[in-house]
Design an enzyme around this catalytic site. Structure first.
Site, PDB file in Angstrom:
ATOM      1  N   GLU A 231       0.716  -1.081  -0.031  1.00 18.21           N
ATOM      2  CA  GLU A 231       0.133  -0.045  -0.132  1.00 18.21           C
ATOM      3  C   GLU A 231       0.883   1.264   0.101  1.00 18.21           C
ATOM      4  O   GLU A 231       1.940   1.322   0.440  1.00 18.21           O
ATOM      5  CB  GLU A 231      -0.821   0.036   1.369  1.00 18.21           C
ATOM      6  CG  GLU A 231      -1.796  -1.024   1.358  1.00 18.21           C
ATOM      7  CD  GLU A 231      -2.653  -0.983   2.711  1.00 18.21           C
ATOM      8  OE1 GLU A 231      -2.526  -0.084   3.252  1.00 18.21           O
ATOM      9  OE2 GLU A 231      -3.165  -2.154   2.918  1.00 18.21           O
TER      10      GLU A 231
ATOM     11  N   CYS B  89       3.133   8.216   1.554  1.00 16.90           N
ATOM     12  CA  CYS B  89       3.452   7.296   2.689  1.00 16.90           C
ATOM     13  C   CYS B  89       3.798   6.076   2.147  1.00 16.90           C
ATOM     14  O   CYS B  89       2.896   5.609   1.659  1.00 16.90           O
ATOM     15  CB  CYS B  89       2.427   7.260   3.705  1.00 16.90           C
ATOM     16  SG  CYS B  89       2.549   6.115   4.987  1.00 16.90           S
TER      17      CYS B  89
ATOM     18  N   CYS C 254       5.550  -7.541   7.181  1.00 19.11           N
ATOM     19  CA  CYS C 254       6.189  -7.141   8.317  1.00 19.11           C
ATOM     20  C   CYS C 254       6.543  -8.367   9.510  1.00 19.11           C
ATOM     21  O   CYS C 254       5.780  -8.846   9.891  1.00 19.11           O
ATOM     22  CB  CYS C 254       5.997  -5.768   9.071  1.00 19.11           C
ATOM     23  SG  CYS C 254       7.103  -5.192  10.132  1.00 19.11           S
TER      24      CYS C 254
ATOM     25  N   CYS D 222       4.013  -5.689  15.571  1.00 15.50           N
ATOM     26  CA  CYS D 222       3.342  -4.992  16.770  1.00 15.50           C
ATOM     27  C   CYS D 222       1.733  -5.313  17.089  1.00 15.50           C
ATOM     28  O   CYS D 222       1.123  -5.516  15.840  1.00 15.50           O
ATOM     29  CB  CYS D 222       3.562  -3.414  16.516  1.00 15.50           C
ATOM     30  SG  CYS D 222       5.238  -3.150  16.113  1.00 15.50           S
TER      31      CYS D 222
ATOM     32  N   CYS E 128      -1.000  -3.504  14.924  1.00 13.18           N
ATOM     33  CA  CYS E 128      -0.790  -2.885  13.676  1.00 13.18           C
ATOM     34  C   CYS E 128      -1.202  -3.855  12.646  1.00 13.18           C
ATOM     35  O   CYS E 128      -0.918  -5.177  12.682  1.00 13.18           O
ATOM     36  CB  CYS E 128       0.887  -2.673  13.430  1.00 13.18           C
ATOM     37  SG  CYS E 128       1.199  -2.469  11.696  1.00 13.18           S
TER      38      CYS E 128
ATOM     39  N   GLU F  51       8.894  -2.610   8.017  1.00 13.76           N
ATOM     40  CA  GLU F  51      10.169  -2.127   8.825  1.00 13.76           C
ATOM     41  C   GLU F  51      11.384  -1.680   7.863  1.00 13.76           C
ATOM     42  O   GLU F  51      11.970  -2.588   7.526  1.00 13.76           O
ATOM     43  CB  GLU F  51      10.533  -3.058  10.032  1.00 13.76           C
ATOM     44  CG  GLU F  51      11.846  -2.642  11.000  1.00 13.76           C
ATOM     45  CD  GLU F  51      11.622  -1.247  11.180  1.00 13.76           C
ATOM     46  OE1 GLU F  51      10.686  -0.486  11.906  1.00 13.76           O
ATOM     47  OE2 GLU F  51      12.745  -0.398  11.001  1.00 13.76           O
TER      48      GLU F  51
ATOM     49  N   SER G 123       9.468   4.833  16.592  1.00 12.06           N
ATOM     50  CA  SER G 123       8.185   4.180  17.169  1.00 12.06           C
ATOM     51  C   SER G 123       8.424   3.763  18.740  1.00 12.06           C
ATOM     52  O   SER G 123       8.756   2.833  18.918  1.00 12.06           O
ATOM     53  CB  SER G 123       7.673   3.218  16.253  1.00 12.06           C
ATOM     54  OG  SER G 123       7.292   3.847  15.008  1.00 12.06           O
TER      55      SER G 123
ATOM     56  N   HIS H 140       6.162   4.639  21.674  1.00 13.92           N
ATOM     57  CA  HIS H 140       4.862   3.852  22.035  1.00 13.92           C
ATOM     58  C   HIS H 140       4.831   3.547  23.868  1.00 13.92           C
ATOM     59  O   HIS H 140       3.704   3.257  24.240  1.00 13.92           O
ATOM     60  CB  HIS H 140       4.318   2.509  21.411  1.00 13.92           C
ATOM     61  CG  HIS H 140       4.594   2.615  19.701  1.00 13.92           C
ATOM     62  ND1 HIS H 140       4.193   3.776  19.257  1.00 13.92           N
ATOM     63  CD2 HIS H 140       4.905   1.826  19.014  1.00 13.92           C
ATOM     64  CE1 HIS H 140       4.261   3.622  17.729  1.00 13.92           C
ATOM     65  NE2 HIS H 140       4.789   2.606  17.665  1.00 13.92           N
TER      66      HIS H 140
ATOM     67  N   ASN I 264      -5.594   3.816  15.226  1.00 15.69           N
ATOM     68  CA  ASN I 264      -6.480   3.705  14.030  1.00 15.69           C
ATOM     69  C   ASN I 264      -7.099   2.393  14.212  1.00 15.69           C
ATOM     70  O   ASN I 264      -6.369   1.342  14.029  1.00 15.69           O
ATOM     71  CB  ASN I 264      -5.848   3.747  12.859  1.00 15.69           C
ATOM     72  CG  ASN I 264      -6.054   5.137  11.975  1.00 15.69           C
ATOM     73  OD1 ASN I 264      -7.467   5.374  11.857  1.00 15.69           O
ATOM     74  ND2 ASN I 264      -5.008   5.466  11.480  1.00 15.69           N
TER      75      ASN I 264
ATOM     76  N   CYS J 299      -2.112   1.711   8.235  1.00 16.76           N
ATOM     77  CA  CYS J 299      -1.170   0.904   7.100  1.00 16.76           C
ATOM     78  C   CYS J 299      -1.471  -0.472   7.298  1.00 16.76           C
ATOM     79  O   CYS J 299      -1.691  -1.031   8.463  1.00 16.76           O
ATOM     80  CB  CYS J 299       0.107   1.168   7.498  1.00 16.76           C
ATOM     81  SG  CYS J 299       0.637   1.570   9.145  1.00 16.76           S
TER      82      CYS J 299
HETATM   83  N1  SAH Z   1       7.752  -0.047  10.826  1.00 15.87           N
HETATM   84  C1  SAH Z   1       8.053   1.244  11.008  1.00 15.87           C
HETATM   85  C2  SAH Z   1       7.238   1.913   9.833  1.00 15.87           C
HETATM   86  C3  SAH Z   1       6.108   1.829   9.457  1.00 15.87           C
HETATM   87  S1  SAH Z   1       4.726   1.979  10.684  1.00 15.87           S
HETATM   88  C4  SAH Z   1       7.534   1.686  12.431  1.00 15.87           C
HETATM   89  O1  SAH Z   1       7.035   0.729  13.169  1.00 15.87           O
HETATM   90  O2  SAH Z   1       7.850   2.927  12.801  1.00 15.87           O
HETATM   91  C5  SAH Z   1       4.544   3.487  10.811  1.00 15.87           C
HETATM   92  C6  SAH Z   1       3.826   4.127  12.119  1.00 15.87           C
HETATM   93  O3  SAH Z   1       2.438   3.811  12.153  1.00 15.87           O
HETATM   94  C7  SAH Z   1       4.523   3.714  13.341  1.00 15.87           C
HETATM   95  O4  SAH Z   1       4.738   4.597  14.098  1.00 15.87           O
HETATM   96  C8  SAH Z   1       3.266   2.786  13.783  1.00 15.87           C
HETATM   97  O5  SAH Z   1       3.397   2.460  15.144  1.00 15.87           O
HETATM   98  C9  SAH Z   1       2.069   3.108  13.264  1.00 15.87           C
HETATM   99  N2  SAH Z   1       0.978   2.325  13.413  1.00 15.87           N
HETATM  100  C10 SAH Z   1       1.051   1.137  12.870  1.00 15.87           C
HETATM  101  N3  SAH Z   1      -0.393   0.731  13.120  1.00 15.87           N
HETATM  102  C11 SAH Z   1      -1.209   1.807  13.787  1.00 15.87           C
HETATM  103  C12 SAH Z   1      -2.579   2.007  13.958  1.00 15.87           C
HETATM  104  N4  SAH Z   1      -3.494   0.999  13.793  1.00 15.87           N
HETATM  105  N5  SAH Z   1      -2.915   3.187  14.448  1.00 15.87           N
HETATM  106  C13 SAH Z   1      -2.075   4.305  14.367  1.00 15.87           C
HETATM  107  N6  SAH Z   1      -0.792   4.183  14.000  1.00 15.87           N
HETATM  108  C14 SAH Z   1      -0.434   2.790  13.746  1.00 15.87           C
HETATM  109 FE1  SF4 Z   2       5.977  -3.640  11.493  1.00 13.56          FE
HETATM  110 FE2  SF4 Z   2       5.858  -0.859  12.068  1.00 13.56          FE
HETATM  111 FE3  SF4 Z   2       3.674  -2.339  11.874  1.00 13.56          FE
HETATM  112 FE4  SF4 Z   2       5.313  -2.754  13.797  1.00 13.56          FE
HETATM  113  S1  SF4 Z   2       4.256  -0.651  13.369  1.00 13.56           S
HETATM  114  S2  SF4 Z   2       4.153  -4.513  12.826  1.00 13.56           S
HETATM  115  S3  SF4 Z   2       7.067  -2.499  13.089  1.00 13.56           S
HETATM  116  S4  SF4 Z   2       5.215  -2.000  10.191  1.00 13.56           S
END
Ligand code: SAH
Ligand code: SF4
Length: 348
Positions: free
Chosen positions: A99, A112, A119, A123, A126, A165, A217, A219, A293, A337
């Site tokens: 995406e 973006c 990945c 997390c 995510c 990532e 990131s 958190h 989200n 995402c």
């Molecule tokens: N893997 C990298 C980059 C991709 S994710 C990372 O984790 O930083 C980009 C950002 O979107 C990260 O800060 C991640 O924590 C956040 N993200 C992932 N899922 C999300 C969700 N459901 N709601 C809000 N932010 C989210």
């Molecule tokens: Fe991967 Fe980033 Fe999603 Fe964590 S938040 S699962 S590192 S894409």
């Protein structure tokens, strides 16, 4: 004249530097400047069809059409929200899907992009993390997401915040950064790499001395909570992460952004805000608050209400931390995402 055998060409031309395109042309008996012309078409004009490259001789266009390709991506789904936010789902040559989101703001337009299909980090909040890693993207597959979005509007900024990532696909991401800078023409300062925090790779990146922005990131302000959110081997301790960021700032003179996805009653208490502020004291940084989200997979997480977000923010600001908040974009489309791909794979 161009020899009849352009092949073997293992990858589409989008992904090769001007220098590599020049060498390719010379290798096939064409003058080097043809390589520069091709780069102009591919990266600056977003041309995806050799036949339209009108300043190349017809014979060369024909040879290229038969034996090479420009593009890596095929658009399969497009969702456009009222505010212009556009989410694209692309299919790669091997059928994997990634995406990309095009985000027009008042003062800038951001893409973006994804750096991996899936990945490995996993997390728990995510959508991308759920299916695991399919594979790394190539530099061409990464850069093409930006070039493709050029057809929607002029792109000024790029964030590596889509699927994957980036620091677990380090070499390709670094090559893509150079292509975005040198071929597409984006300033290093308008590129942001977001990472879950792969400490050795953050240190390696600092050594590249690039003027890109690093977003970490985080958190959670402590290891116990962070372990629940990132339950895999790809997690480093909060202390190590902050130290790596401190060194990054020192080496690059760039401020680091700490991303913090706000999860109601998990990491959004005033006490946690104070703990976070204490952790980041005396570090040149911002905190970017990202309200969660929802991702339709029963993760159990909820987004805090506006009041809760405000309270957390105020607590940080009172401790002297500069806070930014992700602007809500793309209402009505699969904004998180990994969400669009997931929904397309298994309609919910
Ligand atoms: N893997 C990298 C980059 C991709 S994710 C990372 O984790 O930083 C980009 C950002 O979107 C990260 O800060 C991640 O924590 C956040 N993200 C992932 N899922 C999300 C969700 N459901 N709601 C809000 N932010 C989210
Ligand atoms: Fe991967 Fe980033 Fe999603 Fe964590 S938040 S699962 S590192 S894409």
């Amino acid at each position: 004249m161009m020899s009849t055998h352009l092949l073997p060409l293992t990858a589409p031309l989008l992904g090769l530097s001007t220098k590599a395109l020049e060498a390719l042309c010379v290798h096939h008996g064409e003058p080097a400047f043809r390589g520069r012309q091709i780069a102009e078409w591919v990266y600056r004009k977003g041309c995806r069809d050799f036949a339209a490259m009108t300043n190349l001789p017809k014979s060369l266009r024909e040879t290229l059409s038969q034996q090479a390709s420009v593009a890596n991506l095929k658009e399969v789904v497009r969702q456009r929200a009222q505010d212009g936010t556009t989410k694209l789902l692309f299919e790669l040559a091997d059928g994997e899907r990634v995406e990309t989101v095009f985000l027009p703001y008042k003062d800038r337009t951001t893409v973006c992009l994804s750096s991996q299909a899936g990945c490995a980090v996993g997390c728990t909040f995510c959508a991308t993390g759920y299916g695991g890693l399919q594979r790394n993207l190539s530099p061409g597959e990464i850069v093409e997401q930006v070039v493709y979005c050029g057809s929607l509007g002029k792109v000024s900024n790029v964030v590596f915040m889509g699927m994957g990532e980036p620091l677990l696909n380090y070499e390709a991401v670094l090559t893509a950064i150079h292509l975005l800078n040198e071929e597409v023409g984006l300033g290093m300062r308008s590129l942001t790499v977001s990472t879950v925090g792969i400490v050795p790779k953050i240190r390696q990146l600092a050594g590249e001395r690039l003027q890109i922005t690093l977003a970490l990131s985080l958190h959670a302000p402590d290891d116990q909570l962070r372990r629940q959110l990132i339950p895999t081997q790809h997690r480093y301790s909060v202390q190590e992460l902050v130290e790596a960021c401190r060194d990054y700032v020192q080496q690059t003179r760039r401020r680091v952004t700490f991303e913090y996805v706000l999860l109601s009653e998990v990491n959004d208490s005033p006490a946690q805000a104070r703990q976070l502020a204490a952790l980041l004291r005396n570090l040149r940084c911002f905190v970017n608050l990202i309200p969660f989200n929802p991702i339709h997979n029963g993760s159990g997480f909820r987004r805090p209400g506006a009041e809760g977000i405000q309270r957390f923010r105020k607590e940080l600001e009172e401790a002297g931390i500069t806070v930014t908040q992700r602007e809500e974009k793309g209402q009505g489309i699969d904004a998180a995402c990994g969400q669009l791909r997931r929904r397309m794979a298994s309609p919910e």
